[in-house]
Design an enzyme around this catalytic site. Structure first.
Site, PDB file in Angstrom:
ATOM      1  N   ILE A 141       1.142  12.756 -56.014  1.00 30.93           N
ATOM      2  CA  ILE A 141      -0.054  13.236 -56.701  1.00 30.93           C
ATOM      3  C   ILE A 141       0.440  14.003 -57.927  1.00 30.93           C
ATOM      4  O   ILE A 141       1.570  14.482 -57.960  1.00 30.93           O
ATOM      5  CB  ILE A 141      -0.970  14.117 -55.811  1.00 30.93           C
ATOM      6  N   ASP A 142      -0.382  14.096 -58.947  1.00 31.90           N
ATOM      7  CA  ASP A 142       0.037  14.684 -60.211  1.00 31.90           C
ATOM      8  C   ASP A 142       0.377  16.165 -60.058  1.00 31.90           C
ATOM      9  O   ASP A 142      -0.073  16.839 -59.138  1.00 31.90           O
ATOM     10  CB  ASP A 142      -1.067  14.522 -61.257  1.00 31.90           C
ATOM     11  N   LYS A 143       1.137  16.664 -61.007  1.00 31.65           N
ATOM     12  CA  LYS A 143       1.580  18.060 -61.003  1.00 31.65           C
ATOM     13  C   LYS A 143       0.417  19.024 -60.772  1.00 31.65           C
ATOM     14  O   LYS A 143       0.497  19.919 -59.926  1.00 31.65           O
ATOM     15  CB  LYS A 143       2.269  18.386 -62.333  1.00 31.65           C
TER      16      LYS A 143
END
Length: 302
Positions: free
Chosen positions: A136-138
């Protein structure tokens, strides 16, 4: 180690990025575009656009900065572990943490934290993301499943490929909806105008997102998204595509939006079959405090 090249052009009317990638081995056009943007490529001692057409007699200087090596050193970073056994770990990743080392984020990642927590992580083909089967994105918070051995990795990756996982996200998005449910079926690929972004493109990979409207506020809505596929930035791209970008999204949404540090997107529910027992496991975690506080503020303004 920094590398420097000087090219004396003998051809004409070839795009700058194409010319360099054809004359310097191991430099892709994407990497060349990045170097041009970073002012590491000069034509006749001047910066030119990527689309500049080289001319015979031009002198091109190329500087390729040394890449900081990826650091797989274990780091004592706190982890919110929701579940763990001999085969899998389920972790609640905080907003602001990168999942695995990369050129832009060589350390202080979830992988560095996991390596401190356990020596048992499934090897990865690339070497720099042991245990990681999905990301999942930062600035997206929430649930991730981690493989502790090769059998677990193979099983979890197969479930992702076969779309048998449960993956639900909460998102605060711009605007209101006229419908309670929706399905976004639009292919996603690299944005042809900005390689750091993804976009809905005709020749992209199949991508399907389902959503349900949970609450509506003044200028914003709370929705739940179900991923059928798992493309890079899928929810963010799809919601922006239909005119409801995720609030706080620095890439795909308006810049002036709700107070916070990144998009209001949270991986709330994660379900999968245990790689060894076959038992269905489902986990759910609440969104972070800033997400809950923002929702309460929107409810008061409603």
């Amino acid at each position: 180690m920094t590398e420097k090249y000087t090219l004396k052009v003998t051809d004409s009317d070839i795009r700058l990025d194409k010319y360099i990638s054809e004359h310097i081995e191991n430099l892709s056009r994407t990497r060349v575009k990045e170097l041009i943007k970073e002012k590491n490529i000069l034509v006749n001692k001047k910066q030119e656009k990527v689309s500049y057409k080289v001319q015979a007699g031009d002198e091109i200087s190329v500087t390729v900065p040394a890449v900081k090596p990826l650091d797989l050193t274990p780091e004592n970073i706190p982890l919110d572990i929701v579940y763990e056994d001999d085969d899998v770990i389920v972790v609640n990743k905080p907003q602001g943490m990168v999942v695995h080392p990369s050129a832009g984020h060589p350390d202080h990642t979830l992988v560095n934290a996991l390596l401190y927590h356990t020596r048992n992580l499934a090897a990865s083909p690339e070497g720099f993301r042991p245990g990681i089967v999905h990301r999942i994105d930062k600035d997206t918070s929430g649930l991730l499943m981690i493989a502790k051995n090769s059998q677990a990795r193979e099983s979890l990756e197969k479930q992702l490929a076969n779309k048998t996982n449960e993956r639900y996200y909460l998102a605060i998005v711009h605007g209101n909806f006229g419908e309670e449910n929706g399905k976004i079926d639009a292919p996603i690929g690299r944005n042809p105008n900005d390689r750091k972004k993804m976009a809905v493109v005709e020749n992209g990979k199949n991508a399907v997102t389902h959503f349900k409207v949970l609450e509506q506020f003044k200028n914003y809505s709370l929705i739940k998204c179900k991923l059928e596929t798992g493309r890079t930035h899928q929810i963010r791209v799809h919601l922006s595509y239909i005119g409801h970008p995720v609030a706080g999204d620095p890439l795909y949404g308006p810049k002036k939006t709700l107070k916070g540090s990144g998009q209001f997107l949270h991986a709330e529910v994660l379900g999968f079959k245990h790689p060894k027992t076959g038992k269905q496991l489902t986990f759910e975690v609440k969104p972070p405090k800033i997400f809950e506080d923002t929702l309460n503020e929107l409810r008061r303004e409603k």
